[in-house]
Write an enzyme that holds these catalytic residues in place. Structure first.
Site, PDB file in Angstrom:
ATOM      1  N   GLU A  79      -5.198  -8.300  -1.474  1.00 47.79           N
ATOM      2  CA  GLU A  79      -6.077  -8.166  -0.065  1.00 47.79           C
ATOM      3  C   GLU A  79      -7.461  -7.719  -0.182  1.00 47.79           C
ATOM      4  O   GLU A  79      -7.869  -6.983  -1.252  1.00 47.79           O
ATOM      5  CB  GLU A  79      -5.490  -7.078   0.656  1.00 47.79           C
ATOM      6  CG  GLU A  79      -4.023  -7.447   1.346  1.00 47.79           C
ATOM      7  CD  GLU A  79      -3.781  -6.066   2.271  1.00 47.79           C
ATOM      8  OE1 GLU A  79      -4.552  -5.632   3.061  1.00 47.79           O
ATOM      9  OE2 GLU A  79      -2.371  -5.933   2.569  1.00 47.79           O
ATOM     10  N   GLU A 108       0.967  -1.099  -0.007  1.00 46.64           N
ATOM     11  CA  GLU A 108      -0.102  -0.001   0.025  1.00 46.64           C
ATOM     12  C   GLU A 108       0.714   1.385  -0.031  1.00 46.64           C
ATOM     13  O   GLU A 108       0.785   1.967   0.905  1.00 46.64           O
ATOM     14  CB  GLU A 108      -0.951   0.043   1.117  1.00 46.64           C
ATOM     15  CG  GLU A 108      -2.102  -1.142   1.105  1.00 46.64           C
ATOM     16  CD  GLU A 108      -3.022  -1.086   2.134  1.00 46.64           C
ATOM     17  OE1 GLU A 108      -3.000  -0.525   3.111  1.00 46.64           O
ATOM     18  OE2 GLU A 108      -4.085  -2.003   1.836  1.00 46.64           O
TER      19      GLU A 108
END
Ligand code: BG6
Length: 465
Positions: A362, A173
């Protein structure tokens, strides 16, 4: 639906070192930035004193229990497990020239165990943590030298695991630094935007250098980037809201644009000018950035809205990532808005933009679980969430998007990143531990365990539209 998912599609789950391993100082490991965040990535940053409690210190003790856990993943039929390497197990302070053999040996054992079951590792080099030594002594990613330290670390693990790991990711991220600079780039909270973007620039160069190193050392490997897929819709069709959504989506797409296209996108010129940001970018940096990723990966939990209206923006301040709530969507117990169709949209959107393979690394529902009197855990809410999202992945594949695989977040309960609590559970496998650290750490299969097993064995055919 029948056989929409391609034969080579990778099915599995994703975990991260600091949220599962525990053993936070074992075998020569150094302190990481995560070890200083006992209340999670948005909590206080605290120096460690002996006797301090952090749930992550033991986490779910994956460091010692991984053989048992991998056996359970294999029982579900996983063909892929996303893990991260704790940089501090390999270079405890971050700036050493020689790696820590005990740390390297641990991941050898882990990858060997996965190989026994034919489970492919997908390895993130840095998942929300870096050596605290680099922050304390060098200023984190604010310092150009951190690029060299990271490259040394990346080259070390590529060399060591070249025959065991063929799928890699650079930074988890990577766009999170804009919201939480300590976690992302090792800068203090409240750092000014120019400092944050300079640190981000260093990290982007480091990511590109890792891509090059990976291609040099493991020619048959593939390496991707990883973004928080925070898709933002305009709250209304007012042109001002639509324009605002363009700007705010570009805040995170900027990372992908650099990592996929190898140069800063044109729209950043105006942004930097208006924010008074002048970056130190060398000619060598520009050349380095040209090493671009083989595929794009992202996390997907929710979508949000943006508005040009100050009053709406004010209402959103308390929400995660300051997203304005979407009136058409329901939320999880933690206020994350559930939007399966948004995943199909995002897959199409990213594929249109980049024409590169995509990997959903994810996705999942954090929820409280209840153990029934007979010991069972009937997590139908989790099954519904995952089913509905996977149906949309199938739709995107039918739309023509090249999707490499799906690793849902937290196939086994783990410590959450945002608040470091375990009561926010994502797993198919329950772990007996509470937020205060009580519990036997015993593992237990939930109803969703058997559901995911049949999803994988049917290659997605049993999903309910
Ligand atoms: C992603 C992170 O942001 O979301 C994971 O990459 C994290 O590390 C996951 O755990 C879910 O967030 P949370 O706060 O519920 O753990």
């Amino acid at each position: 639906m029948s056989s929409i998912f391609p034969e080579h599609f990778l099915w599995g789950g994703a975990i991260a070192a600091n949220q599962v391993e525990g053993a936070y100082l074992d075998d020569g490991k150094g302190l990481s930035t995560s070890d200083l965040q006992p209340q999670g990535i948005f909590g206080d940053i605290k120096a460690r004193h002996s006797g301090d409690f952090s749930l992550k210190d033991v986490a779910i003790d994956f460091y010692h229990r991984y053989p048992q856990d991998i056996a359970l993943f294999a029982e579900m039929g996983f063909s892929c497990l996303r893990v991260s390497i704790a940089w501090t197990r390999i270079f405890p302070q971050g700036d050493e020239t020689q790696p820590n053999e005990a740390g390297l040996a641990f991941y050898d054992r882990l990858f060997d165990e996965l190989a026994r079951y034919g489970i492919q590792p997908l390895v993130t080099l840095s998942h929300y943590e870096m050596p605290y030594g680099l922050v304390q002594n060098h200023g984190g990613w604010g310092n150009r030298q951190t690029i060299d330290c990271f490259e040394r670390y990346a080259r070390t693990v590529f060399q060591r695991y070249q025959h065991k790991v063929k799928l890699w990711l650079t930074f988890n991220e990577i766009n999170m630094s804009l919201h939480e600079p300590f976690t992302g780039v090792g800068l203090a909270r409240g750092s000014e935007l120019p400092a944050i973007y300079q640190a981000i620039h260093h990290q982007l160069v480091a990511s590109a250098r890792a891509v090059k190193a990976c291609h040099d050392i493991i020619p048959d490997a593939r390496i991707g980037n990883m973004m928080l897929g925070a898709l933002l819709y305009p709250l209304t069709c007012k042109p001002q809201d639509v324009m605002e959504s363009l700007h705010q989506n570009r805040e995170w797409l900027f990372f992908g644009d650099v990592q996929v296209r190898g140069a800063y996108p044109a729209y950043m010129r105006r942004f930097f000018k208006e924010k008074n940001i002048t970056l130190d970018i060398t000619e060598q940096d520009r050349l380095d950035l040209q090493s671009t990723v083989d595929f794009i990966s992202f996390s997907y939990y929710m979508t949000g809205c943006v508005s040009a209206d100050e009053a709406e923006v004010e209402k959103a301040r308390a929400n995660i990532l300051n997203m304005v709530p979407n009136p058409y969507l329901e939320s999880s117990e933690w206020g994350w808005q559930i939007d399966p169709e948004g995943l199909r949209y995002l897959l199409n959107f990213l594929y249109d933009r980049y024409q590169k393979p995509l990997f959903i690394v994810e996705n999942g529902l954090g929820a409280r679980d209840n153990i029934e009197a007979d010991g069972s855990i009937n997590d139908d809410y989790r099954i519904k969430y995952l089913n509905d999202h996977l149906v949309q992945v199938g739709e995107a594949i039918e739309d023509g998007v090249d999707v490499l695989g799906y690793t849902c977040w937290g196939p086994i309960d783990l410590v959450s990143a945002s608040k470091a609590e375990i009561s926010k559970r994502y797993g198919f496998i329950y772990v007996d531990r509470d937020d205060q650290g009580n519990g036997s750490l015993e593992r237990k299969r939930k109803k969703s365990f058997f559901w995911y097993q049949s999803v994988i064995s049917s290659k997605g055919d049993m999903l309910k539209k």
